[in-house]
Design a protein around this motif. Structure first.
Motif, PDB file in Angstrom:
ATOM      1  N   GLU A  39      53.796  29.265  47.022  1.00 62.68           N
ATOM      2  CA  GLU A  39      53.257  29.913  45.829  1.00 62.68           C
ATOM      3  C   GLU A  39      52.571  31.214  46.256  1.00 62.68           C
ATOM      4  N   PRO A  40      52.938  32.328  45.617  1.00 63.07           N
ATOM      5  CA  PRO A  40      52.280  33.593  45.973  1.00 63.07           C
ATOM      6  C   PRO A  40      50.767  33.470  45.845  1.00 63.07           C
ATOM      7  N   LYS A  41      50.072  33.949  46.853  1.00 64.29           N
ATOM      8  CA  LYS A  41      48.623  33.856  46.831  1.00 64.29           C
ATOM      9  C   LYS A  41      48.037  34.977  45.967  1.00 64.29           C
ATOM     10  N   ILE A  42      47.019  34.618  45.209  1.00 66.39           N
ATOM     11  CA  ILE A  42      46.359  35.590  44.335  1.00 66.39           C
ATOM     12  C   ILE A  42      45.171  36.183  45.085  1.00 66.39           C
ATOM     13  N   ALA A  43      45.118  37.499  45.144  1.00 68.06           N
ATOM     14  CA  ALA A  43      44.026  38.172  45.837  1.00 68.06           C
ATOM     15  C   ALA A  43      42.697  37.823  45.172  1.00 68.06           C
ATOM     16  N   PRO A  44      41.664  37.583  45.952  1.00 67.38           N
ATOM     17  CA  PRO A  44      40.359  37.185  45.388  1.00 67.38           C
ATOM     18  C   PRO A  44      39.835  38.155  44.343  1.00 67.38           C
ATOM     19  N   GLU A  45      40.080  39.450  44.546  1.00 68.65           N
ATOM     20  CA  GLU A  45      39.539  40.426  43.601  1.00 68.65           C
ATOM     21  C   GLU A  45      40.258  40.406  42.250  1.00 68.65           C
ATOM     22  N   MET A  46      41.368  39.670  42.171  1.00 72.10           N
ATOM     23  CA  MET A  46      42.100  39.565  40.911  1.00 72.10           C
ATOM     24  C   MET A  46      41.717  38.324  40.113  1.00 72.10           C
ATOM     25  N   MET A  47      40.903  37.478  40.683  1.00 74.69           N
ATOM     26  CA  MET A  47      40.545  36.226  40.027  1.00 74.69           C
ATOM     27  C   MET A  47      39.500  36.436  38.927  1.00 74.69           C
ATOM     28  N   THR A  48      39.598  35.612  37.885  1.00 75.91           N
ATOM     29  CA  THR A  48      38.587  35.588  36.839  1.00 75.91           C
ATOM     30  C   THR A  48      37.489  34.613  37.242  1.00 75.91           C
ATOM     31  N   LYS A  49      36.266  35.083  37.278  1.00 75.11           N
ATOM     32  CA  LYS A  49      35.125  34.225  37.582  1.00 75.11           C
ATOM     33  C   LYS A  49      34.215  34.219  36.365  1.00 75.11           C
ATOM     34  N   ALA A  50      34.183  33.065  35.711  1.00 73.52           N
ATOM     35  CA  ALA A  50      33.427  32.958  34.463  1.00 73.52           C
ATOM     36  C   ALA A  50      31.986  33.408  34.649  1.00 73.52           C
ATOM     37  N   GLY A  51      31.559  34.334  33.797  1.00 69.97           N
ATOM     38  CA  GLY A  51      30.182  34.811  33.837  1.00 69.97           C
ATOM     39  C   GLY A  51      29.904  35.886  34.857  1.00 69.97           C
ATOM     40  N   GLU A  52      30.897  36.202  35.692  1.00 64.21           N
ATOM     41  CA  GLU A  52      30.718  37.239  36.707  1.00 64.21           C
ATOM     42  C   GLU A  52      31.406  38.532  36.269  1.00 64.21           C
ATOM     43  N   PRO A  53      30.940  39.696  36.747  1.00 57.49           N
ATOM     44  CA  PRO A  53      31.594  40.957  36.362  1.00 57.49           C
ATOM     45  C   PRO A  53      33.041  41.010  36.843  1.00 57.49           C
ATOM     46  N   MET A  54      33.861  41.747  36.139  1.00 57.18           N
ATOM     47  CA  MET A  54      35.247  41.955  36.525  1.00 57.18           C
ATOM     48  C   MET A  54      35.322  43.033  37.594  1.00 57.18           C
ATOM     49  N   THR A  55      36.182  42.821  38.575  1.00 58.55           N
ATOM     50  CA  THR A  55      36.309  43.817  39.643  1.00 58.55           C
ATOM     51  C   THR A  55      37.072  45.040  39.144  1.00 58.55           C
ATOM     52  N   ALA A  56      36.884  46.149  39.851  1.00 59.17           N
ATOM     53  CA  ALA A  56      37.588  47.378  39.486  1.00 59.17           C
ATOM     54  C   ALA A  56      39.094  47.201  39.640  1.00 59.17           C
ATOM     55  N   GLU A  57      39.504  46.455  40.681  1.00 60.40           N
ATOM     56  CA  GLU A  57      40.933  46.241  40.922  1.00 60.40           C
ATOM     57  C   GLU A  57      41.566  45.460  39.773  1.00 60.40           C
ATOM     58  N   ARG A  58      40.846  44.471  39.302  1.00 57.44           N
ATOM     59  CA  ARG A  58      41.386  43.644  38.227  1.00 57.44           C
ATOM     60  C   ARG A  58      41.442  44.420  36.912  1.00 57.44           C
ATOM     61  N   PHE A  59      40.391  45.176  36.625  1.00 58.80           N
ATOM     62  CA  PHE A  59      40.394  45.944  35.380  1.00 58.80           C
ATOM     63  C   PHE A  59      41.502  46.990  35.387  1.00 58.80           C
ATOM     64  N   LYS A  60      41.778  47.578  36.532  1.00 60.85           N
ATOM     65  CA  LYS A  60      42.859  48.559  36.612  1.00 60.85           C
ATOM     66  C   LYS A  60      44.193  47.903  36.277  1.00 60.85           C
ATOM     67  N   ALA A  61      44.420  46.709  36.843  1.00 61.88           N
ATOM     68  CA  ALA A  61      45.678  46.001  36.588  1.00 61.88           C
ATOM     69  C   ALA A  61      45.795  45.585  35.124  1.00 61.88           C
ATOM     70  N   VAL A  62      44.730  44.977  34.584  1.00 64.22           N
ATOM     71  CA  VAL A  62      44.747  44.529  33.197  1.00 64.22           C
ATOM     72  C   VAL A  62      44.834  45.727  32.252  1.00 64.22           C
ATOM     73  N   GLY A  63      44.124  46.803  32.601  1.00 67.04           N
ATOM     74  CA  GLY A  63      44.163  47.996  31.769  1.00 67.04           C
ATOM     75  C   GLY A  63      45.561  48.570  31.646  1.00 67.04           C
ATOM     76  N   ASN A  64      46.307  48.573  32.748  1.00 72.57           N
ATOM     77  CA  ASN A  64      47.689  49.067  32.710  1.00 72.57           C
ATOM     78  C   ASN A  64      48.553  48.204  31.800  1.00 72.57           C
ATOM     79  N   GLN A  65      48.327  46.899  31.838  1.00 77.74           N
ATOM     80  CA  GLN A  65      49.091  46.010  30.970  1.00 77.74           C
ATOM     81  C   GLN A  65      48.743  46.252  29.502  1.00 77.74           C
TER      82      GLN A  65
END
Length: 278
Positions: A39-65
């Motif tokens: 199973e492809p491993k998901i980079a830690p900075e892409m994970m959703t952590k409930a109650g924690e701020p979103m990382t810049a890397e994740r917001f960039k990816a989600v923003g593009n979508q």
């Protein structure tokens, strides 16, 4: 002719070559099996952590979508003058409750270079009909959040279902840009498309099969977001994206969702930067 005499009696047969499993049993070594793809491993900075701020890397990816989704909505609008096909033009697309039989995501496919997949759907049948149900396994990447399992057919990009209701003065008012029975047009966004949310990324617990119709309940919007980060990525009606605080009052979320409550959103007060602690 040369005769060959075969001695009588039992003949010793050559020993059979043991199978891999038999050899492993005899030697105590683990049996070899066909290698399974990892199973492809998901980079830690892409994970959703409930109650924690979103990382810049994740917001960039989600923003593009979200930008791709927004562009598809606008391209569909250019053709239909509504955010989705209307019941007047395509009554066969709707059920008796005024809900599309397949998700809005399916209707965006032709505007996402996914026309071959779109053509496989029967839009006048339910999303889980014998014909349409198997197509759910073909979810396009644009609907997959960065930390969703590779084989998942569930999307976390959701809209808020709404309705047309009478206000205190008897005038009809839309609670979201996706009222049941009749999709909205640009002119319905009286607050301005830049002040109205059309898509949000919800938590993993609120993911839904991407072909299934139905949206979030706007009466309790914050609860409907689920177990998200402390920051939520949103797509506005004008195609722009923002990252906003999740921990806002329901009244504030309703103002962002409602297209006709005549509010102007103070985005500077509610927008946040990725990773920003509140």
């Amino acid at each position: 002719m040369l005769a060959v005499t075969v001695p009588s009696g039992c003949q010793k047969q050559p020993a059979a070559t043991p199978t891999t499993e038999e050899a492993a049993t005899e030697t105590g070594a683990p049996a070899e099996t066909d290698a399974q793809p990892e199973e492809p491993k998901i980079a830690p900075e892409m994970m959703t952590k409930a109650g924690e701020p979103m990382t810049a890397e994740r917001f960039k990816a989600v923003g593009n979508q979200l930008k791709q989704i927004g562009l598809a909505f606008h391209n569909l609008y250019d053709k239909t003058l509504h955010f989705l096909p209307t019941q007047e033009e395509h009554p066969e697309y709707y059920d008796e409750n005024g809900r599309l039989k397949v998700s809005w995501r399916v209707h965006l496919l032709p505007y996402m270079d996914q026309k071959p997949l779109y053509d496989q759907f029967k839009l006048d049948e339910a999303w889980d009909s014998p014909h349409n149900a198997p197509l759910a396994k073909n979810m396009p990447d644009v609907f997959k959040s960065p930390d969703i399992p590779a084989d998942s057919n569930k999307s976390r990009f959701r809209v808020f279902d709404g309705k047309r209701e009478k206000d205190g003065e008897g005038d009809e008012k839309m609670t979201t840009l996706f009222p049941l029975g009749q999709p909205a047009s640009m002119r319905d966004a009286l607050d301005g498309t830049s002040n109205t949310i059309i898509v949000v990324e919800v938590g993993p617990d609120k993911a839904i099969k991407w072909t299934k119709p139905g949206g979030l309940n706007p009466t309790e919007p914050k609860a409907e977001l689920g177990e998200t980060a402390s920051q939520v990525a949103i797509l506005k009606g004008d195609g722009s994206i923002s990252l906003v605080k999740k921990d806002l009052e329901d009244a504030q979320w309703k103002e962002m969702i409602g297209p006709q409550d005549f509010t102007r959103i103070d985005w500077d007060a509610i927008e946040v930067k990725p990773g920003q602690k509140e």
